[in-house]
Design a protein around this motif. Structure first.
Motif, short mmCIF file in Angstrom:
data_model
loop_
_atom_site.label_atom_id
_atom_site.label_comp_id
_atom_site.label_asym_id
_atom_site.label_seq_id
_atom_site.Cartn_x
_atom_site.Cartn_y
_atom_site.Cartn_z
N ARG A 80 -72.51 -48.82 -19.33
CA ARG A 80 -73.50 -48.85 -18.24
C ARG A 80 -72.81 -48.65 -16.89
NH1 ARG A 80 -76.06 -54.28 -18.11
NH2 ARG A 80 -76.92 -53.43 -16.15
N TRP A 81 -71.71 -49.33 -16.71
CA TRP A 81 -70.98 -49.24 -15.42
C TRP A 81 -70.59 -47.80 -15.10
CZ3 TRP A 81 -65.37 -48.66 -14.94
CH2 TRP A 81 -64.92 -48.73 -13.61
N ILE A 82 -70.05 -47.09 -16.12
CA ILE A 82 -69.64 -45.70 -15.88
C ILE A 82 -70.86 -44.82 -15.64
CG2 ILE A 82 -68.54 -43.68 -16.94
CD1 ILE A 82 -66.61 -45.59 -18.32
N ASN A 83 -71.90 -45.00 -16.45
CA ASN A 83 -73.10 -44.18 -16.27
C ASN A 83 -73.76 -44.41 -14.93
OD1 ASN A 83 -73.07 -42.65 -18.61
ND2 ASN A 83 -74.15 -44.21 -19.82
N GLU A 84 -73.59 -45.59 -14.38
CA GLU A 84 -74.16 -45.91 -13.07
C GLU A 84 -73.28 -45.40 -11.93
OE1 GLU A 84 -74.70 -50.11 -13.18
OE2 GLU A 84 -76.41 -50.03 -14.56
N GLY A 85 -72.19 -44.71 -12.27
CA GLY A 85 -71.33 -44.13 -11.24
C GLY A 85 -69.99 -44.79 -11.10
N ALA A 86 -69.65 -45.74 -12.00
CA ALA A 86 -68.37 -46.44 -11.97
C ALA A 86 -68.09 -47.01 -10.58
CB ALA A 86 -67.23 -45.50 -12.41
N VAL A 87 -69.05 -47.76 -10.06
CA VAL A 87 -68.91 -48.33 -8.72
C VAL A 87 -67.82 -49.41 -8.73
CG1 VAL A 87 -70.09 -49.58 -6.88
CG2 VAL A 87 -71.32 -47.83 -8.20
N TRP A 88 -66.80 -49.21 -7.91
CA TRP A 88 -65.66 -50.14 -7.83
C TRP A 88 -65.48 -50.46 -6.35
CZ3 TRP A 88 -61.12 -49.68 -11.69
CH2 TRP A 88 -60.15 -50.66 -11.45
N PRO A 89 -65.98 -51.59 -5.88
CA PRO A 89 -65.91 -51.89 -4.45
C PRO A 89 -64.48 -51.93 -3.95
CG PRO A 89 -67.37 -53.41 -5.60
CD PRO A 89 -66.63 -52.65 -6.66
N ASP A 90 -64.30 -51.53 -2.69
CA ASP A 90 -62.98 -51.63 -2.06
C ASP A 90 -62.65 -53.09 -1.77
OD1 ASP A 90 -62.58 -48.88 -2.08
OD2 ASP A 90 -63.57 -48.62 -0.13
N GLY A 91 -61.37 -53.41 -1.82
CA GLY A 91 -60.90 -54.73 -1.41
C GLY A 91 -61.02 -55.80 -2.46
N VAL A 92 -61.38 -55.44 -3.71
CA VAL A 92 -61.54 -56.48 -4.72
C VAL A 92 -60.42 -56.46 -5.76
CG1 VAL A 92 -64.04 -56.45 -4.45
CG2 VAL A 92 -62.98 -55.01 -6.21
N ASP A 93 -59.48 -55.53 -5.62
CA ASP A 93 -58.37 -55.46 -6.58
C ASP A 93 -57.53 -56.72 -6.50
OD1 ASP A 93 -59.30 -52.97 -7.15
OD2 ASP A 93 -57.65 -51.89 -6.20
N LEU A 94 -57.09 -57.21 -7.67
CA LEU A 94 -56.23 -58.39 -7.70
C LEU A 94 -54.83 -58.05 -7.22
CD1 LEU A 94 -57.34 -59.90 -11.12
CD2 LEU A 94 -58.07 -60.57 -8.82
N ALA A 95 -54.42 -56.79 -7.40
CA ALA A 95 -53.11 -56.34 -6.94
C ALA A 95 -53.31 -55.22 -5.92
CB ALA A 95 -52.28 -55.84 -8.12
N LYS A 96 -52.32 -55.00 -5.12
CA LYS A 96 -52.38 -53.94 -4.13
C LYS A 96 -51.65 -52.70 -4.64
CE LYS A 96 -52.77 -56.82 0.01
NZ LYS A 96 -52.16 -57.14 1.33
N VAL A 138 -74.62 -53.02 -12.96
CA VAL A 138 -73.47 -53.80 -13.41
C VAL A 138 -72.62 -54.20 -12.21
CG1 VAL A 138 -71.37 -53.76 -14.79
CG2 VAL A 138 -73.44 -52.66 -15.64
N ASP A 139 -72.23 -55.45 -12.18
CA ASP A 139 -71.36 -55.95 -11.12
C ASP A 139 -69.91 -55.83 -11.58
OD1 ASP A 139 -69.72 -58.37 -9.91
OD2 ASP A 139 -71.37 -57.94 -8.52
N PHE A 140 -69.11 -55.07 -10.83
CA PHE A 140 -67.72 -54.82 -11.26
C PHE A 140 -66.91 -56.11 -11.36
CE2 PHE A 140 -63.24 -54.22 -10.22
CZ PHE A 140 -62.86 -53.33 -11.21
N VAL A 141 -66.94 -56.93 -10.31
CA VAL A 141 -66.10 -58.13 -10.28
C VAL A 141 -66.52 -59.12 -11.34
CG1 VAL A 141 -65.36 -60.08 -8.87
CG2 VAL A 141 -65.55 -57.79 -7.85
N ARG A 142 -67.80 -59.33 -11.49
CA ARG A 142 -68.31 -60.38 -12.39
C ARG A 142 -68.34 -59.94 -13.84
NH1 ARG A 142 -73.39 -61.71 -13.94
NH2 ARG A 142 -74.27 -60.15 -12.53
N GLU A 143 -68.59 -58.64 -14.10
CA GLU A 143 -68.79 -58.21 -15.48
C GLU A 143 -67.71 -57.25 -16.00
OE1 GLU A 143 -73.21 -57.60 -16.45
OE2 GLU A 143 -73.09 -57.16 -14.29
N VAL A 144 -67.28 -56.28 -15.19
CA VAL A 144 -66.36 -55.25 -15.67
C VAL A 144 -64.92 -55.72 -15.67
CG1 VAL A 144 -65.46 -52.93 -15.27
CG2 VAL A 144 -67.90 -53.39 -14.98
N ARG A 145 -64.49 -56.29 -14.55
CA ARG A 145 -63.07 -56.66 -14.45
C ARG A 145 -62.66 -57.67 -15.50
NH1 ARG A 145 -61.08 -58.37 -8.67
NH2 ARG A 145 -61.94 -60.41 -9.25
N PRO A 146 -63.47 -58.68 -15.85
CA PRO A 146 -63.05 -59.61 -16.92
C PRO A 146 -62.81 -58.90 -18.26
CG PRO A 146 -64.82 -60.58 -15.64
CD PRO A 146 -64.71 -59.16 -15.18
N VAL A 147 -63.61 -57.88 -18.57
CA VAL A 147 -63.41 -57.15 -19.82
C VAL A 147 -62.08 -56.41 -19.78
CG1 VAL A 147 -64.29 -55.30 -21.29
CG2 VAL A 147 -65.90 -56.89 -20.19
#
Length: 913
Positions: free
Chosen positions: A107-123, A21-30
């Motif tokens: 799926r995202w959580i089961n895959e380890g909840a990968v959340w790349p650094d530097g992609v947050d919309l807010a700091k 699962v791609d965090f930016v493309r699939e998880v963050r919109p949800v």
């Protein structure tokens, strides 16, 4: 939590996809579509924020962490979005997540909840990155240089120096809260000595009037009151010693670290009244907290919250109480920090304790040698006691001291069973110190790790705890009470077999209480085979004849033993008297202390939802770390916190205190939110100046008087208060201090100044205060203002008994705090009620009449001289000819008291110039 059928389906099907699962493309919109409205940048319900990686993975106030990498089924986030429970499901309103969206998150959580650094919309905001939390930088310059630099940025400059009559009036009102006498004004105005102003400053700071003025400012900060507040609002008749302590602390220029230590741990450093700081706030009485345990626990949490809040506001300028239910939204104070601070105070209870004299404190310090001597003297007298069941009729039981002597017997356990009390078994029986003597003269029951004490049931609470039974301390406050009316038992087990021969016990060894006295009892020891053997009981004592009959020791018949008997008896009496002195004395409402149990973080502040245990501690993100164990002695916790606060490296306490000093010299602080130096508070108008003042405060040895002298000696403070066109255009609120800001005096200064000019001010210091209210004895107190005032009411207003949520009829309308809550900064209003009170109140009219009598005595019968004397007393100047003419007409038409009344209402009298 119950799993839904849809979650089971999603869990089975989520593993079918091989593409991560791609965090930016699939998880963050949800998350953005369904969650950000409640858990995003604008709101963080339940403390959960899902738009920032560090916050989302940390979790909210409840169920944290909400995301468990690799464990979707156990992650609260997934459980909330899939549950069928309407009270728990998320989102709570609107469309729920689709099956596909749930599958993506699963799926995202089961895959380890990968959340790349530097992609947050807010700091993520670093709450520690704030001006007040930074160390004090090295500073060079002077007070005036920081002020003039800011003024130059606006094209402004300091105003000329005020005239000497204005300066002496300003100094007196700010430092003393009283006007100077005409004679002092004339002397200062004519003094050509270039050091005359500095000498005047030194004299005013050295006067006892100074402490009476500045103590009031501190009492505002901590909401000091002399009633309990709330509906009943009954008096705290012994709260006033704390007020006197604060006055003396200012007069003595107590170094600020010592001031902090005394208020948090005065019982450890010989200033018992000072801990009135911790319990200064309002509190519910026992009958108001409810009888069920949950209600009591909630009331206790409110008490502890007040203790944490008052400490945070007064010394740190932080709103620590905001972390009671969740991490502080703005400042680096976690919920764990909050409950660690609660653990510091968890052994403090509202209430009174003896205010020890110097001699009493010395006696208490000698307890380590006093108790062994007392034990030895007691054992010496045992030989004169008749044996139990020996045929001799022993004295009746007494509340003070009873001896049960029996032939020596080997045992490891002794049990004292109470069968009846002196009041027909209406009350639970009480035992003070229980002493068990072996044949070597040692009290083998005295508390030690190897001595175990148990009981049929113990009341608990602040007093009457089981551990008090053998702690070596006498008195009702250190006694044990059974939970069963008329009966109960206690048992003492020694580390090894002992040859014992006597038990010494009483209901109150200090002779203060005689109720709950056991009059029928049984003393047994455990034999080697486990059976219990009776060694004494009450049957061979005289009939009980009431608490007044003191047990008498039996004088020996052998003349050779009489002298030794009286010597031992005298020694015992002397030692008991010393111990009684150490425990007695006047009372002070300054808290009671006990060793607390474990402290827990409460889920959302709910006493019914304890989470992990927390040790005593402080704010971990600021200052040094307090490494205290969970079993740290109660007093040591408060001492450790005081030392933490007084550490010169700590960035806040010095800043907060010098800001308070600035506020009361200029009417406004450099930070105008004096109890909030956090991210939600106001920014300083002169941050470099504030840091410089804090550094100078520490360099001076934390001397408050040094800082005040530095301020009033400055050109900034000595400016004229006259308005200027350029200043009003650029800085109408005078925040940059292009002139001295004039302001109305506070209520207390108005009151005291009227008494001073009328010649009625009673300068008696200290002790119980006077009341502004008519006497009443209702259970629910009604505070009706007095209809008239007598000389007993003419002391300074700081000595007026401070009643919560009830105001003095004349001066209460002048923004005077009602002690319902801390008020570190008073508002300054202008209302019709104020004008009516000053012109029509019985107090002002009374003082105007007396003022007129003084004028006649001072100035004689000539009206012009009377007018000039009245002006000199109230305004520190002589009137102009037009003023004399107008006043002569007023006196002729309405009398001299009318003129006095007008002058007491004049702005020139009411304002700091």
């Amino acid at each position: 939590m119950m799993k839904s059928a849809s979650l089971v389906w999603v869990t089975l099907t989520a593993s079918l996809s091989a593409t991560p699962v791609d965090f930016v493309r699939e998880v963050r919109p949800v998350l953005e579509h369904h969650c950000y409205s409640c858990h995003g940048p604008e709101k963080q319900k339940s403390g959960l924020r899902l738009d920032i990686k560090s916050e989302a993975l940390k979790g909210g106030d409840s169920h944290a962490p909400n995301i468990l990498p690799g464990q979707a089924q156990d992650s609260p986030l997934i459980q909330f979005i899939t549950t069928d429970d309407e009270d728990m499901q998320m989102p709570p309103k609107g469309a729920r997540l689709s099956t596909a969206e749930v599958a993506i998150l699963t799926r995202w959580i089961n895959e380890g909840a990968v959340w790349p650094d530097g992609v947050d919309l807010a700091k993520s905001v670093d709450k520690r990155d704030h001006w007040s939390f930074k160390p004090l930088p090295p500073q060079q310059g002077s007070l005036d240089s920081f002020i003039t630099a800011k003024l130059q940025e606006k094209g402004l400059s300091l105003s000329p120096q005020a005239d000497r009559r204005t300066l002496i009036r300003r100094l007196y009102i700010v430092l003393h809260g009283l006007p100077p006498s005409p004679e002092e004004v004339e002397s200062f105005a004519a003094d050509s000595d270039p050091r005359s102003y500095e000498k005047l400053v030194d004299r005013l700071l050295a006067s006892p009037r100074y402490g009476e003025r500045w103590a009031r400012h501190w009492l505002d900060v901590i909401a000091f009151g002399e009633t309990h507040g709330f509906e009943v609002n009954t008096p705290r008749p012994n709260a006033w010693p704390y007020r006197d302590y604060v006055i003396n602390a200012f007069n003595n220029d107590t170094p600020y670290p010592q001031f902090i230590m005394e208020q948090l741990a005065g019982d450890a450093v010989g200033t018992d009244a000072a801990t009135g700081f911790i319990v200064a706030n309002a509190a519910l009485l026992p009958g108001q907290t409810g009888k069920d345990e949950e209600s009591k626990a909630k009331a206790r949490q409110d008490e502890l919250n007040d203790m944490v809040s008052i400490t945070g506001g007064a010394f740190l300028g932080l709103t620590l109480h905001c972390a009671r239910c969740h991490d502080h939204k703005f400042d680096p104070v976690s919920q764990a920090d909050y409950y660690s601070l609660q653990a510091i105070f968890s052994g403090v209870r509202h209430g009174e304790r003896p205010l020890k004299s110097k001699e009493a404190r010395q006696n208490e310090e000698d307890t380590a040698t006093l108790l062994p001597r007392l034990t030895k003297a007691t054992h010496q007298l045992l030989q004169y006691e008749p044996l139990a069941a020996s045929g001799a009729l022993r004295p009746p039981v007494h509340s003070h001291r009873n001896v049960d002597r029996f032939p020596p017997i080997q045992t490891q356990k002794l049990r004292f069973t109470i069968l009846a009390t002196s009041q027909n078994n209406l009350n639970e029986p009480c035992l003070d110190e229980l002493e068990i003597y072996n044949t070597a003269g040692r009290n083998v029951a005295l508390a030690a790790p190897s001595v175990k004490v148990s009981a049929s049931g113990s009341r608990g609470g602040i007093k009457h705890r089981l551990e008090h039974l053998n702690d070596g301390q006498y008195g009702n406050d250190r006694s044990w009470i059974s939970t069963t009316k008329g009966s109960g038992w206690v048992q003492v087990e020694f580390a090894q077999n002992e040859s014992i021969e006597a038990v010494v016990w009483g209901r109150d060894r200090l002779d203060a209480f005689s109720d709950r006295l056991p009059v029928e009892y049984l003393i047994e020891v455990a034999l080697a085979d486990g059976t219990w053997y009776k060694v004494s009981e009450n049957s061979d004592r005289k009939a009980y004849s009431g608490p007044k009959e003191r047990q008498l020791l039996s004088e020996p018949q052998d003349p050779a033993l009489v002298a030794a008997f009286h010597a031992a008896k005298g020694e015992l009496s002397t030692l008991e008297g010393q111990l009684r002195t150490a425990k007695s004395g006047p009372m002070v409402y300054a808290g009671k202390f006990e060793q607390p149990g474990p402290a827990f973080l409460l889920n959302r502040g709910d006493v019914t939802q304890p989470k992990q245990e927390v040790p005593p501690g402080a704010v971990t993100a600021i200052g040094t770390t307090l490494n205290l164990a969970s079993d740290t002695p109660e007093q040591q916790r408060r001492i450790a916190l005081a030392k933490w606060l007084a550490d010169p490296a700590h960035p806040l306490p010095a800043r907060v205190l010098v800001n308070r000093l600035w506020q009361h010299h200029f009417g406004e602080g450099i930070v105008n939110t004096p109890n909030d130096f956090g991210r939600n508070g106001a920014l300083p108008t002169h941050p470099e100046l504030l840091s410089w003042l804090a550094s100078e405060f520490i360099r001076s040895g934390w001397s408050i008087k040094h800082m005040q002298k530095l301020i009033v000696m400055s050109q900034t403070w000595r400016q004229s208060s006259a308005p200027r066109e350029d200043g009003l255009s650029a800085d109408a609120q005078t925040q940059l201090l292009w002139r001295y800001p004039p302001r109305r005096m506070e209520a207390e200064a108005l009151h005291d100044a009227m008494l001073a000019v009328a010649g009625t001010l009673d300068l008696k210091m200290g002790g119980p205060g006077y009341s502004a209210f008519a006497p009443n004895s209702n259970y629910v107190r009604v505070y009706d203002p007095k209809p008239s005032f007598s000389p007993e009411d003419w002391r300074r207003m700081i000595y007026m008994t401070k009643v919560r949520v009830a105001q003095d009829s004349t001066f209460g309308s002048f923004d005077c705090p009602d002690a319902g809550q801390a008020q570190p900064k008073r508002s300054r209003s202008t209302t019709a009620i104020q004008a009516l009170s000053l012109f029509n109140s019985s107090f002002v009219n009374q003082q105007a009449e007396i003022f007129a009598t003084r004028i006649l005595r001072d100035a004689g019968p000539v009206p012009e001289q009377q007018i000039r004397r009245a002006f000199a007393l109230t305004t520190q100047r002589q009137p102009g000819e037009d003023e004399v003419a107008a006043c002569q007409t007023l006196v002729k038409d309405h009398g001299l008291p009318a003129l006095c009344r007008v002058l007491l209402n004049a702005n020139e009298f009411l304002f700091v110039p």
